[in-house]
Design a protein around this motif. Structure first.
Motif, PDB file in Angstrom:
ATOM      1  N   THR A   5       0.113  -1.508   0.166  1.00 47.74           N
ATOM      2  CA  THR A   5       0.256   0.148  -0.104  1.00 47.74           C
ATOM      3  C   THR A   5       0.936   1.816  -0.464  1.00 47.74           C
ATOM      4  OG1 THR A   5      -0.288  -0.132   2.653  1.00 47.74           O
ATOM      5  CG2 THR A   5      -2.261  -1.379   0.902  1.00 47.74           C
ATOM      6  N   ARG A  11       2.314   0.292  -8.571  1.00 50.28           N
ATOM      7  CA  ARG A  11       1.010   0.164  -7.893  1.00 50.28           C
ATOM      8  C   ARG A  11      -0.444   0.088  -8.818  1.00 50.28           C
ATOM      9  NH1 ARG A  11      -0.923   3.258  -2.748  1.00 50.28           N
ATOM     10  NH2 ARG A  11      -1.447   5.037  -4.355  1.00 50.28           N
ATOM     11  N   GLN A  12      -1.192  -1.372  -7.994  1.00 46.34           N
ATOM     12  CA  GLN A  12      -2.375  -0.835  -9.092  1.00 46.34           C
ATOM     13  C   GLN A  12      -3.435  -1.479  -7.910  1.00 46.34           C
ATOM     14  OE1 GLN A  12      -3.119  -1.266 -12.627  1.00 46.34           O
ATOM     15  NE2 GLN A  12      -0.838  -0.428 -12.324  1.00 46.34           N
ATOM     16  N   TYR A  13      -5.116  -0.963  -8.341  1.00 49.87           N
ATOM     17  CA  TYR A  13      -5.459  -1.208  -6.933  1.00 49.87           C
ATOM     18  C   TYR A  13      -6.945  -2.337  -8.237  1.00 49.87           C
ATOM     19  CZ  TYR A  13     -10.212  -1.100  -4.833  1.00 49.87           C
ATOM     20  OH  TYR A  13     -11.278  -1.435  -4.703  1.00 49.87           O
ATOM     21  N   PRO A  20      -6.359  -6.008  -2.742  1.00 48.59           N
ATOM     22  CA  PRO A  20      -6.390  -5.340  -4.099  1.00 48.59           C
ATOM     23  C   PRO A  20      -5.859  -4.746  -4.263  1.00 48.59           C
ATOM     24  CG  PRO A  20      -7.926  -4.714  -1.878  1.00 48.59           C
ATOM     25  CD  PRO A  20      -7.240  -5.262  -1.439  1.00 48.59           C
ATOM     26  N   THR A  21      -4.860  -4.255  -3.587  1.00 45.54           N
ATOM     27  CA  THR A  21      -3.505  -3.210  -4.044  1.00 45.54           C
ATOM     28  C   THR A  21      -2.427  -3.484  -3.504  1.00 45.54           C
ATOM     29  OG1 THR A  21      -5.232  -1.482  -2.467  1.00 45.54           O
ATOM     30  CG2 THR A  21      -3.623  -0.621  -3.130  1.00 45.54           C
TER      31      THR A  21
END
Length: 260
Positions: A5, A11-13, A20-21
């Motif tokens: 995070t 970084r993706q969501y 999810p992160t």
């Protein structure tokens, strides 16, 4: 997904994921969960777009539109499969493309390895995404090793160790080798198969007493105690050093042998 995070340029969501992160990883896995290849998402330049030859498109509609890409399978030959119809409130037979049938037969490998990675994951409180990624791939290497080990044991008809015990033994082995000063497998570690008198173990290995335990060996004749100066015979052997040491009221050679 590699859970993270903190700040990271890629970084993706991804909603719906247990984590999810984080860093997104595209994984090619066998149905057993064994990872064959992976690519870390690095933005739009992750995959180079090239014009393919012989491209064809075919459409198939399930309860919802389904989009699939395959270089091996198409729609034909089709088979039939039982599906629940919300409209008719009953099961009906529908045609199923070959690509869908192969996908259903081989899916689940990535979900399986994700589940294994979630068990006993390396804990690290760090703001560096590189450190988190390295720890993740250490866990992935260990998980892959256990899956291959499990497959080999089942092939031989033997019961494999549980995943947690496998990781504990692996960590114990790495710590023992480091404390013994062993950096790699070499000819110096090789013991001839017909050598009756085993050499004394390394001093640092002897003094690492947390993993040395006495074991009563079921043999016809007792063996002489290997501690210097002792001429007693015993059936007790150290599980780590693989040498015989006496344990008696007269003297505890087992304790003295492993004490500095």
């Amino acid at each position: 997904m590699i859970p993270f995070t903190g700040r990271c340029p890629v970084r993706q969501y991804v909603p719906g994921k247990p984590h999810p992160t984080g860093l997104k990883v595209f994984v090619l896995a066998a149905p057993t969960g064994l990872v064959l290849d992976f690519v870390v998402y690095q933005g739009k330049t992750t995959f180079t777009v090239t014009e393919g030859k012989g491209i064809g498109e075919q459409a198939w509609l399930d309860n919802k539109p389904v989009a699939m890409a395959s270089s091996a399978y198409g729609i034909e030959p089709q088979d039939t499969h039982r599906r629940w119809s919300k409209k008719d409130k009953r099961f009906v037979q529908v045609s199923r493309p070959l690509a869908i049938a192969e996908y259903n037969a081989n899916m689940g490998g990535v979900d399986s390895v994700d589940r294994m990675l979630s068990f006993y994951r390396m804990a690290s409180r760090t703001r560096k995404w590189t450190v988190r990624a390295v720890f993740h791939f250490f866990d992935l290497a260990i998980t892959n090793s256990w899956l291959q080990y499990k497959s080999d044991r089942q092939f031989l008809g033997k019961k494999p160790l549980k995943f947690l015990y496998f990781k504990l033994l692996l960590g114990e082995g790495l710590i023992t080798r480091a404390q013994a000063g062993v950096t790699s497998d070499s000819e110096d570690d090789y013991t001839p198969p017909r050598q009756k008198w085993k050499p004394q173990p390394n001093a640092s290995l002897r003094h690492y007493g947390a993993i040395h335990l006495p074991e009563m060996v079921d043999e016809t004749h007792a063996s002489r105690c290997r501690r210097s100066g002792c001429r007693s015979k015993t059936y007790v052997m150290c599980t780590k050093c693989k040498v015989f040491l006496c344990v008696s009221k007269k003297g505890n050679c087992f304790l003295k042998y492993h004490t500095k």
